[in-house]
Write an enzyme that holds these catalytic residues in place. Structure first.
Site, mmCIF file in Angstrom:
data_model
loop_
_atom_site.group_PDB
_atom_site.id
_atom_site.type_symbol
_atom_site.label_atom_id
_atom_site.label_comp_id
_atom_site.label_asym_id
_atom_site.label_seq_id
_atom_site.Cartn_x
_atom_site.Cartn_y
_atom_site.Cartn_z
ATOM 1 N N ASP A 99 0.860 -1.186 0.000
ATOM 2 C CA ASP A 99 0.000 0.000 0.000
ATOM 3 C C ASP A 99 0.895 1.234 0.000
ATOM 4 O O ASP A 99 2.042 1.187 0.447
ATOM 5 C CB ASP A 99 -0.904 -0.006 1.239
ATOM 6 N N HIS A 100 0.369 2.318 -0.517
ATOM 7 C CA HIS A 100 1.065 3.598 -0.448
ATOM 8 C C HIS A 100 0.680 4.314 0.840
ATOM 9 O O HIS A 100 -0.495 4.347 1.214
ATOM 10 C CB HIS A 100 0.699 4.472 -1.649
ATOM 11 N N PHE A 159 -4.992 4.343 0.276
ATOM 12 C CA PHE A 159 -6.046 3.442 -0.198
ATOM 13 C C PHE A 159 -5.702 2.741 -1.513
ATOM 14 O O PHE A 159 -6.542 2.614 -2.397
ATOM 15 C CB PHE A 159 -7.381 4.200 -0.309
ATOM 16 N N HIS A 160 -4.468 2.262 -1.593
ATOM 17 C CA HIS A 160 -3.990 1.575 -2.793
ATOM 18 C C HIS A 160 -3.564 0.144 -2.473
ATOM 19 O O HIS A 160 -2.552 -0.341 -2.952
ATOM 20 C CB HIS A 160 -2.826 2.343 -3.423
ATOM 21 N N ALA A 161 -4.349 -0.554 -1.678
ATOM 22 C CA ALA A 161 -3.996 -1.918 -1.271
ATOM 23 C C ALA A 161 -3.957 -2.852 -2.478
ATOM 24 O O ALA A 161 -4.834 -2.814 -3.346
ATOM 25 C CB ALA A 161 -5.010 -2.434 -0.258
#
Length: 546
Positions: free
Chosen positions: A296-297, A474-476
């Site tokens: 994630d980021h 929110f880049h899982a």
């Protein structure tokens, strides 16, 4: 239990990739397609209006509203993870920023033993899916189902001041970060169409919803896959309290996302055999990488009080909201038709970095984040403010998705392990200094730095601030990673699950390495690529039978 009819293919999840699959696979009228979605309809004003995602951020009917386990890298804090539980999935509730990723991202996927995934391979797929309102060229596509709109010309004047400040700080302005190079400061491109959100559902699903061979069922919570002799033959789902079984004559495709795709696999006995047995789940296939490789980021913002009006002055008072609301209703224009992330870019945190490793964000407003479940995403501050933010492009920290119980309705255990690799913290500190470097030429627009404040200056102080304030952007992804080796991956390069027939995963969970930037565009691209592979394999199988 209700035993339902047989479909050729059953798709789990009507999100960014699942809507693509439903469109492409049902294009053949002889193929019966069932699309299952745990959430409901996306016919919702807050979804349609671009800036309305602030209202969907904690919406109990549109959002899974996950919380991670307390994370040591964040000082023991949990992180909030919104995930779309609605037609369109997270593409219906995201900030709409359209970023393909760096060419080197996809060349790295191919170098890991994944033929067909290099930058040269995915470029025509991106172009095929795009309808860029700025027109086509060697890099941009037109005529595709997904509308891409540049906010250039519509942004708040401070966004252009940000670009000038970035240039003064040595960051060149890049007119198209989805073109030849990603590096530089830019006005962001977004997935909107004539002032409305253009989700994957808008682009791919709604135009074909009436196809006789495509059935869409909402409020359908998948509880387990049906597996016979190491082959997935169908699945069970619960809808309105009724358990239903459906069969798939060709294959089941999981497009439930980086959290739910591995969760469904583990509930079905595909995962780490020892851990599954401890929960009372009979292992069907020992696949220890299911749920691992979570990436994630991680990001944070610096907040500034401005010397001139910002969107705070428009969105805070009731008369301001009324004015922009009328503007939007009458013209589909104005700040409500845009993302709050109006500008940003991609930079190297140090000159010796081989490629950009930091994403920048500029928002012409500032807000206090909500308490989960209490209210919407933001409450704009009382002063005129704006935010500069960053996130890391290539985190080395890895987390896991695990089951806490065998209950298919219980949320899984999400352990991101943020900042567990010290190099991630090092580059975020470097990135924080870039924010200050950009702020210097904006001195005429800044009264003061409010958060974290000028007293936070040393590397150790910045690192402590990052641990205290940073959170998911929110880049899982990555939890069913792609690769040729079953001991190191979950799916092969054609997205078939290793060791099980009749099952593929087609969503962001297959990313072996996280792309640089927002991941909705790569997720839709994976939906297109997965559709290609499925159709090619079906045709090859039919030819072999002849």
């Amino acid at each position: 239990m209700v035993t339902d009819q047989v479909f050729d293919v059953v798709i789990v999840g009507a999100g960014s990739a699942g809507c693509v699959l439903a469109n492409r696979l049902s294009a053949d009228p002889s193929v019966r397609v069932l699309l299952l979605e745990a959430g409901g309809s996306d016919f919702n004003f807050w979804i349609r209006m671009p800036i309305g995602y602030g209202k969907t951020f904690y919406h109990p009917e549109l959002n899974w509203r996950y919380q991670t386990e307390p994370d040591a890298g964040l000082g023991g804090r949990p992180a909030y993870w919104p995930r779309g539980r609605v037609i369109g999935g997270s593409s219906s509730i995201n900030a709409m920023v359209y970023v393909r990723g760096q060419h080197a991202d996809f060349d790295a996927w191919a170098a890991l033993g994944n033929p067909g995934w290099s930058a040269a391979d995915v470029l025509p797929v991106y172009k095929r899916m795009e309808d860029n309102v700025q027109g086509g060229d060697a890099w941009r596509g037109t005529g595709g189902p997904l509308t891409i709109t540049s906010m250039d010309g519509s942004v708040h004047p401070l966004a252009n001041d940000y670009l000038k400040a970035a240039a003064a700080a040595g960051i060149p302005v890049n007119k198209d970060y989805n073109g030849e190079t990603q590096e530089g400061a830019s006005i962001y491109q977004v997935t909107t169409r004539k002032g409305l959100r253009c989700s994957s559902a808008d682009a791919y699903l709604h135009p074909v919803r009436r196809r006789a061979n495509l059935e869409v069922r909402t409020k359908a919570h998948v509880t387990r896959l049906l597996i016979e002799s190491k082959r997935v033959t169908g699945l069970e789902y619960v809808r309105d309290g009724v358990k239903t079984t459906v069969r798939a004559s060709r294959e089941v495709v999981l497009s439930a996302g980086a959290v739910n795709s591995p969760q469904i696999m583990m509930l079905s006995g595909i995962g780490d055999a020892e851990k599954l047995s401890a929960l009372g789940i009979t292992p069907v296939l020992h696949a220890p990488m299911v749920g691992r490789n979570l990436q994630d980021h991680l990001g944070f913002d610096y907040i500034y009080e401005a010397t001139r009006p910002t969107l705070n002055d428009v969105l805070r008072p009731w008369w301001g909201r009324l004015g922009v609301g009328l503007q939007y209703v009458l013209t589909r224009k104005g700040p409500l038709s845009l993302s709050v992330n109006q500008a940003g870019g991609f930079v190297r945190s140090r000159p010796d970095r081989p490629r950009p490793n930091i994403q920048l964000y500029f928002s012409p407003l500032s807000y206090t984040r909500a308490i989960p479940g209490k209210r919407a995403l933001m409450r704009t501050d009382f002063f005129s403010g704006f935010m500069l933010g960053i996130s890391n492009c290539h985190p080395k920290s890895r987390g896991t998705i695990e089951l806490g119980s065998a209950d298919p309705f219980a949320p899984p255990l999400i352990r991101p392990n943020y900042l567990s690799d010290e190099s991630d913290l090092e580059e975020l500190v470097e990135g924080a200094r870039i924010l200050r470097k950009i702020a210097e030429p904006m001195a005429g627009q800044i009264k003061r730095e409010i958060v974290p404040g000028p007293a936070i200056e040393s590397d150790s102080e910045m690192a402590a601030d990052i641990r205290a304030r940073s959170g998911s952007v929110f880049h899982a992804c990555g939890t069913c990673g792609m690769g040729p080796d079953p001991s190191l991956s979950v799916v092969d390069p054609r997205l078939k699950v290793h060791g099980i027939e009749g099952l593929r995963v087609v969503d962001a969970s297959i990313f072996p390495l996280i792309p640089s930037g927002n991941i909705n565009a790569p997720s839709i691209m994976v939906g297109e690529r997965g559709s290609d592979f499925i159709l090619e394999d079906w045709r090859r199988s039919q030819a072999d039978r002849r």
